[in-house]
Scaffold this motif. Structure first.
Motif, mmCIF file in Angstrom:
data_model
loop_
_atom_site.group_PDB
_atom_site.id
_atom_site.type_symbol
_atom_site.label_atom_id
_atom_site.label_comp_id
_atom_site.label_asym_id
_atom_site.label_seq_id
_atom_site.Cartn_x
_atom_site.Cartn_y
_atom_site.Cartn_z
ATOM 1 N N VAL A 250 -25.826 81.609 -19.999
ATOM 2 C CA VAL A 250 -26.690 80.484 -20.165
ATOM 3 C C VAL A 250 -26.787 80.053 -21.537
ATOM 4 C CG1 VAL A 250 -29.175 79.938 -19.849
ATOM 5 C CG2 VAL A 250 -28.212 81.500 -18.527
ATOM 6 N N PHE A 251 -26.763 78.754 -21.953
ATOM 7 C CA PHE A 251 -26.557 78.130 -22.955
ATOM 8 C C PHE A 251 -27.862 77.209 -23.141
ATOM 9 C CE2 PHE A 251 -22.237 78.994 -21.957
ATOM 10 C CZ PHE A 251 -21.817 79.530 -22.765
ATOM 11 N N ARG A 252 -29.013 77.561 -23.981
ATOM 12 C CA ARG A 252 -30.054 76.688 -23.871
ATOM 13 C C ARG A 252 -30.305 76.063 -25.116
ATOM 14 N NH1 ARG A 252 -33.019 82.272 -22.395
ATOM 15 N NH2 ARG A 252 -32.836 82.208 -20.105
ATOM 16 N N GLY A 253 -31.018 74.788 -24.844
ATOM 17 C CA GLY A 253 -31.242 73.961 -26.286
ATOM 18 C C GLY A 253 -30.038 73.642 -27.100
ATOM 19 N N VAL A 254 -29.036 73.064 -26.129
ATOM 20 C CA VAL A 254 -27.763 72.370 -26.813
ATOM 21 C C VAL A 254 -27.997 70.907 -27.131
ATOM 22 C CG1 VAL A 254 -25.357 72.076 -26.452
ATOM 23 C CG2 VAL A 254 -26.379 74.206 -25.457
ATOM 24 N N PRO A 255 -27.958 70.576 -28.329
ATOM 25 C CA PRO A 255 -28.262 69.154 -28.649
ATOM 26 C C PRO A 255 -26.965 68.241 -28.148
ATOM 27 C CG PRO A 255 -27.600 70.510 -30.782
ATOM 28 C CD PRO A 255 -27.608 71.274 -29.610
ATOM 29 N N TYR A 256 -27.432 67.216 -27.706
ATOM 30 C CA TYR A 256 -26.410 66.157 -27.091
ATOM 31 C C TYR A 256 -26.407 64.860 -27.766
ATOM 32 C CZ TYR A 256 -29.416 64.155 -24.057
ATOM 33 O OH TYR A 256 -30.933 63.473 -23.444
ATOM 34 N N ALA A 257 -27.190 64.794 -28.791
ATOM 35 C CA ALA A 257 -27.580 63.449 -29.551
ATOM 36 C C ALA A 257 -28.320 63.732 -30.828
ATOM 37 C CB ALA A 257 -28.084 62.501 -28.808
ATOM 38 N N SER A 258 -28.358 62.676 -31.813
ATOM 39 C CA SER A 258 -29.201 62.798 -32.694
ATOM 40 C C SER A 258 -30.876 62.877 -32.368
ATOM 41 C CB SER A 258 -28.855 61.717 -33.742
ATOM 42 O OG SER A 258 -27.830 61.857 -34.681
ATOM 43 N N PRO A 259 -31.684 63.171 -32.803
ATOM 44 C CA PRO A 259 -33.067 63.032 -32.509
ATOM 45 C C PRO A 259 -33.314 61.379 -32.526
ATOM 46 C CG PRO A 259 -32.630 64.784 -34.239
ATOM 47 C CD PRO A 259 -31.523 64.143 -34.380
ATOM 48 N N PRO A 260 -34.178 61.171 -31.656
ATOM 49 C CA PRO A 260 -34.392 59.749 -31.532
ATOM 50 C C PRO A 260 -35.828 59.484 -32.258
ATOM 51 C CG PRO A 260 -35.245 60.880 -29.702
ATOM 52 C CD PRO A 260 -34.521 61.677 -30.494
ATOM 53 N N THR A 261 -35.713 59.569 -33.644
ATOM 54 C CA THR A 261 -36.887 59.487 -34.555
ATOM 55 C C THR A 261 -36.538 58.169 -35.599
ATOM 56 O OG1 THR A 261 -36.340 61.078 -35.856
ATOM 57 C CG2 THR A 261 -37.643 61.795 -34.215
ATOM 58 N N GLY A 262 -37.494 57.970 -36.089
ATOM 59 C CA GLY A 262 -37.508 56.761 -37.152
ATOM 60 C C GLY A 262 -36.700 55.700 -36.586
ATOM 61 N N SER A 263 -35.695 55.151 -37.221
ATOM 62 C CA SER A 263 -35.021 54.011 -36.912
ATOM 63 C C SER A 263 -34.203 54.129 -35.275
ATOM 64 C CB SER A 263 -34.024 53.517 -37.845
ATOM 65 O OG SER A 263 -32.773 54.419 -37.975
#
Length: 127
Positions: free
Chosen positions: A37-50
């Protein structure tokens, strides 16, 4: 009900963002095999700010081995108030209330930075 047992050792896998290690889960059942199990794997930049309200942008690379053992945050959402069960049962069936009671602990960590995957794979070799 299956209560899984955890151990902290999986193979290290290489992704385009960096190396990743997860946790081995062995269900408490003779019919089910171990799972990586691989949990919390980021797949994109955080969609914050611009990046807010924009299509996902490729995530950042990391160095070293990222331990993927915790769920990432969930996207912000308005959750029903079930603290008063009598009042909650006036707006939903008991089955939904019971389901929400089990689910809400996983929904408490909310953030706009919520673009994460949870990956489950059959264990390679013997656990």
């Amino acid at each position: 009900m299956v209560s899984p047992m955890l151990s902290l050792s999986t193979r290290t896998i290489r992704t385009k963002y960096g190396e990743l290690s997860g946790v081995m889960v062995t269900p408490d059942s003779r019919h089910l095999g171990a799972v990586e199990v691989f949990r919390g794997v980021p797949y994109a930049s955080p969609p914050t700010g611009s990046l807010r309200f924009m299509p996902p942008v490729t995530g950042a690379l990391w160095s070293g081995v990222k331990l993927a053992d915790k769920f990432g945050p969930v996207c912000p959402q308005r959750l029903p108030d079930i603290r008063n069960e009598t009042a909650a049962l006036k707006t939903m069936p008991r089955g939904r209330l019971e389901y929400l009671k089990r689910l809400l602990p996983y929904l408490s960590n909310q953030s706009e930075d919520c673009l994460y995957l949870n990956i489950y794979a059959p264990a390679q070799g013997k656990p």
